[in-house]
Every structure is written in structure tokens, then in C-alpha cells.
Design an enzyme around this catalytic site. Structure first.
Site, mmCIF file in Angstrom:
data_model
loop_
_atom_site.group_PDB
_atom_site.id
_atom_site.type_symbol
_atom_site.label_atom_id
_atom_site.label_comp_id
_atom_site.label_asym_id
_atom_site.label_seq_id
_atom_site.Cartn_x
_atom_site.Cartn_y
_atom_site.Cartn_z
ATOM 1 N N ASP A 266 0.805 -1.224 0.000
ATOM 2 C CA ASP A 266 0.000 0.000 0.000
ATOM 3 C C ASP A 266 0.837 1.272 0.000
ATOM 4 O O ASP A 266 0.344 2.337 0.395
ATOM 5 C CB ASP A 266 -0.942 0.012 1.213
ATOM 6 C CG ASP A 266 -2.211 -0.794 0.976
ATOM 7 O OD1 ASP A 266 -2.555 -1.026 -0.196
ATOM 8 O OD2 ASP A 266 -2.844 -1.196 1.966
ATOM 9 N N LYS B 79 -0.434 4.767 -1.093
ATOM 10 C CA LYS B 79 -1.332 5.596 -0.301
ATOM 11 C C LYS B 79 -0.653 6.873 0.190
ATOM 12 O O LYS B 79 -1.325 7.801 0.632
ATOM 13 C CB LYS B 79 -1.882 4.801 0.888
ATOM 14 C CG LYS B 79 -2.902 3.753 0.477
ATOM 15 C CD LYS B 79 -3.469 3.024 1.685
ATOM 16 C CE LYS B 79 -4.542 2.020 1.261
ATOM 17 N NZ LYS B 79 -5.084 1.272 2.428
ATOM 18 N N HIS C 120 -3.922 4.328 -5.832
ATOM 19 C CA HIS C 120 -2.746 4.029 -5.002
ATOM 20 C C HIS C 120 -1.958 2.843 -5.555
ATOM 21 O O HIS C 120 -0.764 2.708 -5.295
ATOM 22 C CB HIS C 120 -3.154 3.785 -3.540
ATOM 23 C CG HIS C 120 -3.685 2.414 -3.249
ATOM 24 N ND1 HIS C 120 -5.012 2.081 -3.385
ATOM 25 C CD2 HIS C 120 -3.069 1.285 -2.802
ATOM 26 C CE1 HIS C 120 -5.191 0.824 -3.037
ATOM 27 N NE2 HIS C 120 -4.023 0.303 -2.685
ATOM 28 N N HIS D 212 -2.114 -6.068 -6.332
ATOM 29 C CA HIS D 212 -2.652 -6.810 -5.181
ATOM 30 C C HIS D 212 -4.151 -6.622 -4.992
ATOM 31 O O HIS D 212 -4.759 -7.306 -4.157
ATOM 32 C CB HIS D 212 -1.897 -6.453 -3.898
ATOM 33 C CG HIS D 212 -2.177 -5.078 -3.357
ATOM 34 N ND1 HIS D 212 -1.638 -3.944 -3.910
ATOM 35 C CD2 HIS D 212 -2.941 -4.668 -2.316
ATOM 36 C CE1 HIS D 212 -2.050 -2.890 -3.230
ATOM 37 N NE2 HIS D 212 -2.849 -3.300 -2.268
ATOM 38 N N ASP E 265 -3.716 -10.170 2.720
ATOM 39 C CA ASP E 265 -4.206 -8.842 3.073
ATOM 40 C C ASP E 265 -5.704 -8.874 3.351
ATOM 41 O O ASP E 265 -6.200 -8.179 4.249
ATOM 42 C CB ASP E 265 -3.886 -7.867 1.949
ATOM 43 C CG ASP E 265 -4.134 -6.422 2.329
ATOM 44 O OD1 ASP E 265 -3.867 -6.063 3.498
ATOM 45 O OD2 ASP E 265 -4.577 -5.649 1.467
#
Length: 360
Positions: free
Chosen positions: A216, A219, A244, A270, A299
Site C-alpha cells: 500500500d 497511499k 494508489h 494486489h 491482506d
């Protein structure tokens, strides 16, 4: 973690504009911070070697020494010090440049009072967490270090250095959306365990331990109004949030190492789903790179278990039920079926990792 008792916490503000210095100084002093301002970044560097603040807020464009060069010099003495950069030229390129040089966050001029206070609060939380971890080795670090030792992570200096950069950037991204260092470590441990049980090569398993916490990182380029929204996103906000993945891939795109290439694949893909209903490209099946398919599954489990502002986290049993039966938002068809089978054989280990790290 109490960040309200901050009377002794010193923040440095560096900008060649006296009016901006006065504005930022006034805003931060309202929250009880001790503030020291500098118009000349070279003077700040000289003083830095004698006394380090808790947080630095610096302009990017300054004569003599720009904000990124200042950040590099500060990093030589304390590479974990959170530095918030300010810019009058917003955009993805600015975000990427700031993150690549280990900026904690960046703010857009003219600086909004709430954005500044929120950013400094997150930076102070990050600094307090660092100090707590130095004083006492936490359970999560012990678990992580044992895992590293168990797979003989005696990597070369260059790879170790890369990992430290990855961890620093992962933590920065985590603090943008109220995640903790525990979350990124759980993703690393879970992805490594799943890859190992799936029978993948040792180098692959080592690399995914390091690369998966970067999922991530994009982000860092998201606005607070979307990233920190307490409730469902609108269609437009979801479209913004989905960026993102591509921003993360851009951040990680300039290295040809296997580790960074894997991190880029994970960041970009992902959120793709096995049945083709994911984003950003709607890839399906084996067209989704294997590292991303592994991280997507790990995740999802972690997200189901974790508390959110709008809901409590699920139990282990409920998370497994949702992943195998579906609840509308999460469906078993989202996952690589072979990986899901292996994951289910390891579900007790995933519960142990989540519970152990969560309670540290």
C-alpha cells in the site's frame, strides 16, 4: 500512546518565507508544541548536529539548500526522523520524489490548518512509537526477527539496505491511513508462510517477506479526505483511492533488483481478483503475478480481522467463513483456488500471527 503530553516536544519549521514561518508557528503552538523556525536551511543543518527535534516541517523549494537535499543531510544523522515537506507544486511526481527521499508526508501550499495539525500529529505518533520500540523490544519484533533467522536472512549489504528503505516507506504509508507497523509485519510474515507452504523457491519466499509490506505504499500520494474518510467511499472517491496501486508502482519503478521488482508487482496488482473483478486493470487468473495473488489473500484475511472506524474486526472463524463462503464484498472466487487451499491448511498459524502481533 499519549501524544497529548507534548510540551517538551520540539518541532522545527524551515521556510525562506517569513509569513509562512509565522503562520505554521502560530498553528502548531496552538496545540502546545515547542516550535523553532529557520529561514535558512543551512543554519538549521548546523544546529541539527547539536540538537535534534522530534519532527521537522520543511519547504521543498528554498535557495541554498532545497528541502530534499536538506532531508538527505538530516537522514545521515537520523534516518528515522519524520520530515514533512511542503510544496506549492502538488502532483504525483512531487509525491513520488518526496517519498523516494524518505519524506514522512508532504503538504500542499497554502497549508491548511487541519492538514498541518493532522500531519504533525501522525509524525509525532510515529516518533513516540520509535522511542517506545527502542526502550523495549516488542513481541512483534521478536516474532519478526525469529522468522528472519529461521530462513537464514543473512543477505548482502545492498539487500539489507533496500529492506530498511522498504520498512521506512511502509511505515510512512501505514501512518497515512491509521495502520500500524503491526499490520505491515503481519503481511510480511503471512505472505512468507504461504509462499513457503506453497512450495515456492527459497529466494522467492525471502523476497516476498521483504516486498509484501510495500503493498500500500501508493497511499502516500492519497489525499486525507479520501484516505481517512470515516465511512463508505463514493464512486468518485473509490476511483481516486484505486490510484494508489499505480502510484505505488511508480514509486518502486526505478530499480531492476528482483526484490524491488516483486514489490512493484505487488503494489500494482494486489487488488486484482482471480475472477477478473478487481482493479486497476481487471486481470484474471494466472495473468495476475503470483506474488500479488499471495498478498491479496493474506491482506484480505488481515483486513477482515482488523478493527476499522466503521466496524469491529471479525473473529478468525468469521474471517475464514467469509473467505470460503463469501459475504457479497469478499467472495471465494476472488482468490487463486490453489493458494486458498494451502491458506486453509495454515489458518491456525495465521490466527497465531494476528493474535500475537495484535496483542504486542
Amino acid at each position: 500512546m499519549d501524544t497529548h503530553n507534548i510540551g517538551s516536544s520540539e518541532i522545527w519549521v524551515i521556510d525562506d518565507s517569513r509569513s509562512i514561518l509565522c503562520l505554521v508557528d502560530e498553528i502548531l503552538k496552538e496545540d502546545g508544541y515547542k516550535v523553532r523556525t529557520f529561514e535558512d536551511p543551512l543554519i538549521a543543518i548546523e544546529m541539527f548536529y547539536e540538537h535534534q527535534p522530534q519532527v521537522i516541517v520543511s519547504d521543498i523549494m528554498m535557495p541554498g539548500l532545497d528541502g530534499v537535499s536538506f532531508l538527505e543531510k538530516v537522514g545521515e544523522a537520523d534516518h528515522d526522523l519524520p520530515v514533512i515537506l511542503m510544496t506549492s507544486k502538488p502532483g504525483t511526481d512531487t509525491a513520488i520524489r518526496a517519498v523516494r527521499h524518505r519524506a514522512f508526508e508532504y503538504l500542499i501550499k497554502p497549508v491548511k490548518e487541519k492538514s498541518l495539525k493532522d500531519s504533525v500529529r501522525r509524525a509525532m505518533q510515529y516518533r513516540v512509537l520509535q522511542n517506545e520500540q527502542r526502550e523495549s523490544l516488542s513481541a512483534v519484533e521478536r516474532i519478526y526477527q525469529r522468522k528472519i533467522a529461521s530462513v537464514d536472512m543473512a543477505l548482502k549489504d545492498m539487500k539489507n539496505t533496500t529492506f530498511e528503505v522498504l520498512r521506512a516507506l511502509s511505515r510512512a504509508a501505514g501512518f497515512r491511513d491509521s495502520e500500524t507497523g503491526d499490520h505491515i509485519m503481519r503481511i510480511g510474515l503471512g505472505s512468507h508462510n504461504l509462499a513457503t507452504e506453497f512450495g515456492l523457491p527459497r529466494e522467492f519466499c525471502e523476497n516476498i517477506l521483504y516486498a509484501s509490506p510495500m503493498h500500500d505504499i501508493g497511499k502516500i500520494g492519497m489525499g486525507d479526505s479520501v484516505l481517512l474518510k470515516d465511512g463508505p467511499l463514493t464512486r468518485e472517491e473509490f476511483g481516486e483511492m484505486s490510484k494508489h496501486t499505480t502510484i505505488g508502482a511508480q514509486i518502486l519503478s526505478e530499480s531492476s533488483s528482483k526484490l524491488m521488482s516483486m514489490a512493484r508487482e505487488i503494489a500494482l496488482y494486489h487488488h486484482e481478483k482471480w475472477d477478473g473483478t478487481g482493479y486497476p486493470y481487471g486481470r484474471r487468473g494466472v495473468d495476475i503475478p503470483l506474488p500479488a495473488r499471495i498478498v491479496a489473500l493474506v491482506d484480505t484475511y488481515d483486513a477482515l480481522r482488523s478493527d476499522r472506524p466503521y466496524r469491529e474486526g471479525s473473529s478468525h472463524e468469521e474471517a475464514i467463513r467469509v473467505m470460503t463462503k463469501g459475504d457479497g464484498r469478499v467472495m471465494p472466487g476472488h482468490f487463486d483456488p490453489d493458494l486458498l487451499k494451502v491458506f486453509l491448511t495454515l489458518q491456525g498459524e495465521f490466527d497465531r500471527i494476528f493474535t500475537g502481533i495484535e496483542s504486542s
